[in-house]
Design a protein around this motif. Structure first.
Motif: not given
Length: 119
Positions: A33-57
């Motif tokens: 499981r994963v969650a984000i806890y922001p301290t405010g609202t971004p001024s522009q829309e933000v996308d979040v994604f995760i990659k494997d650091t080594q393979t970049r998958d």
């Protein structure tokens, strides 16, 4: 018996920038499981994604940060976004917007990991 532990990482897209990333070294186990806890609202829309650091998958595709927020109802663990990412490696969390932020956007990403201790 499976055990659950928490891994956290702070990130910030600074005013005048449109992206940030952070490397997270994972212990053995699996992120469930994963969650984000922001301290405010971004001024522009933000996308979040995760990659494997080594393979970049790509491990988790880019989605709006709101899809990563802690949900309503259920218990603390169940309110988080379900994922399956094997541990024992490094991952990189990316946050991007198509336009530069006019204010700082700071958030913490929280990973709930499971592992089975050796007897």
């Amino acid at each position: 018996m499976k055990k659950i532990f928490t891994v956290t990482q702070d990130l910030s897209i600074e005013s005048g920038s449109s992206s940030t990333s952070a490397k997270v070294d994972l212990q053995a186990g699996e992120i469930k499981r994963v969650a984000i806890y922001p301290t405010g609202t971004p001024s522009q829309e933000v996308d979040v994604f995760i990659k494997d650091t080594q393979t970049r998958d790509e491990l988790v595709p880019a989605t709006n940060y709101r899809a990563w927020l802690d949900g309503n109802g259920g218990n603390y663990y169940e309110r988080k976004k379900p994922v399956q990412i094997k541990g024992g490696r490094s991952i990189t969390v990316h946050a991007t917007s198509t336009v530069e932020q006019t204010t700082d956007f700071k958030f913490q990403i929280v990973f709930e990991m499971e592992y089975t201790p050796e007897s």
